[in-house]
Write an enzyme that holds these catalytic residues in place. Sequence first.
Site, mmCIF file in Angstrom:
data_model
loop_
_atom_site.group_PDB
_atom_site.id
_atom_site.type_symbol
_atom_site.label_atom_id
_atom_site.label_comp_id
_atom_site.label_asym_id
_atom_site.label_seq_id
_atom_site.Cartn_x
_atom_site.Cartn_y
_atom_site.Cartn_z
ATOM 1 N N LYS A 46 0.869 -1.181 0.000
ATOM 2 C CA LYS A 46 0.000 0.000 0.000
ATOM 3 C C LYS A 46 0.906 1.231 0.000
ATOM 4 O O LYS A 46 1.982 1.218 0.593
ATOM 5 C CB LYS A 46 -0.872 -0.022 1.262
ATOM 6 N N CYS A 130 -2.557 9.934 -6.223
ATOM 7 C CA CYS A 130 -3.638 9.630 -5.274
ATOM 8 C C CYS A 130 -4.732 10.694 -5.376
ATOM 9 O O CYS A 130 -4.460 11.880 -5.214
ATOM 10 C CB CYS A 130 -3.124 9.568 -3.832
ATOM 11 N N ILE A 192 -3.124 2.518 -14.987
ATOM 12 C CA ILE A 192 -3.488 3.798 -14.385
ATOM 13 C C ILE A 192 -3.896 3.627 -12.914
ATOM 14 O O ILE A 192 -4.280 2.527 -12.512
ATOM 15 C CB ILE A 192 -4.679 4.447 -15.139
ATOM 16 N N GLY A 221 -11.943 -1.113 -11.646
ATOM 17 C CA GLY A 221 -12.702 -2.252 -12.168
ATOM 18 C C GLY A 221 -13.069 -2.107 -13.639
ATOM 19 O O GLY A 221 -12.450 -1.348 -14.371
HETATM 20 O O1 HRO Z 1 -5.652 5.579 -0.348
HETATM 21 C C1 HRO Z 1 -6.357 6.003 -1.281
HETATM 22 O O2 HRO Z 1 -7.409 6.641 -1.091
HETATM 23 C C2 HRO Z 1 -5.981 5.791 -2.682
HETATM 24 C C3 HRO Z 1 -4.713 5.991 -3.184
HETATM 25 CL CL1 HRO Z 1 -3.384 6.396 -2.193
HETATM 26 C C4 HRO Z 1 -4.479 5.870 -4.572
HETATM 27 O O3 HRO Z 1 -3.361 6.055 -5.092
HETATM 28 N N1 HRO Z 1 -5.533 5.543 -5.354
HETATM 29 C C5 HRO Z 1 -6.761 5.325 -4.868
HETATM 30 O O4 HRO Z 1 -7.692 5.017 -5.635
HETATM 31 N N2 HRO Z 1 -6.973 5.448 -3.517
#
Ligand code: HRO
Length: 314
Positions: A46, A130, A192, A221
């Site tokens: 993560k 993000c 992506i 998805g």
């Molecule tokens: O943690 C998130 O909300 C998150 C991250 Cl870091 C990301 O790079 N992509 C995403 O869809 N959620």
Amino acid sequence: MKPNISTTIGTVELRSCIYNASGPLCATKEELNNIGKSKAGAIISKSSTEQYREGNPKPRYFENELGSINSMGLPNMGLDFYLNTSEELIQYEKPFFLSIAGLSLEENKKMLSKVVDNEFVSGVELNLSCPNVLGKPQTAYDFERTKFVLDDVCKIKDRCFGVKLPPYFDLIHFEQMAEILNQYPLDFITCINSIGNGIIVDIEKEEVVIHPKGGFGGIGGDYIKPTALANVRKFRQLLKNEISVIGCGGIKNGSDVFEHILCGASAVQVGTQLMREGVSCFERIENELIELMKLKDYLDINTYKGKLGVVNSM
Ligand code: HRO
């Protein structure tokens, strides 16, 4: 002969080109070990910040048959946890990639400097995309800022290194971003990330389905596969050969992997489907890809990588 689905990213070798996307089920020790024990070709964490983060208030994840929406807000255990866990993950004899997503350039530089002392992390994926941290824009939508960041971080990086990009939708943007990326010694890009700031509606309740940001969140998805494929394809056409493209978006079976590879992906990451099915998805998807390659008489992924045809005019 059994088709070979191994791949190489920079100098890092993967037995299978299929592994997890940074995000779902890869934040805790147990989750990372589960990916280690599975048939995933690599493990990626993560996205990590320097300190532990609780993330956004729940409900912050929702899925339906077409895909997912999330506004997790970067919940993670903090960099030291992932660096400390890296040693125990070597037992699985597969690469461990660390994803980092500092809340500032200084934080990213500090984290990268710490990685330099670690011998168990195979590579670093810098998340420039993000969509869910309040008040923080997606860096890679700001081209000048991206260049500024890459100027700095590329001075520190000492191993396999790449960036996770958001989806682009305009051909000029692909060209502008590729021109920047080609100036740096990157080993890969991952494209992506989720498509930022979508909404899914619960018709019965006449409400959004997640709490943070009034229901806006990153979409993953099936919803995003065509956009993911287009990003993989365009960047493969525009980037120098030294930069591998890792495909992510809408992968739930072997033919989805095949499509990403045809578009130019050297490896693929599974996000929403991993959340749905758990780590057993890697074995199933691998077997499906191998069966498809057998049918098509392909012995390894390089024989069809990037070879997507175009349709002649009539
Ligand atoms: O943690 C998130 O909300 C998150 C991250 Cl870091 C990301 O790079 N992509 C995403 O869809 N959620």
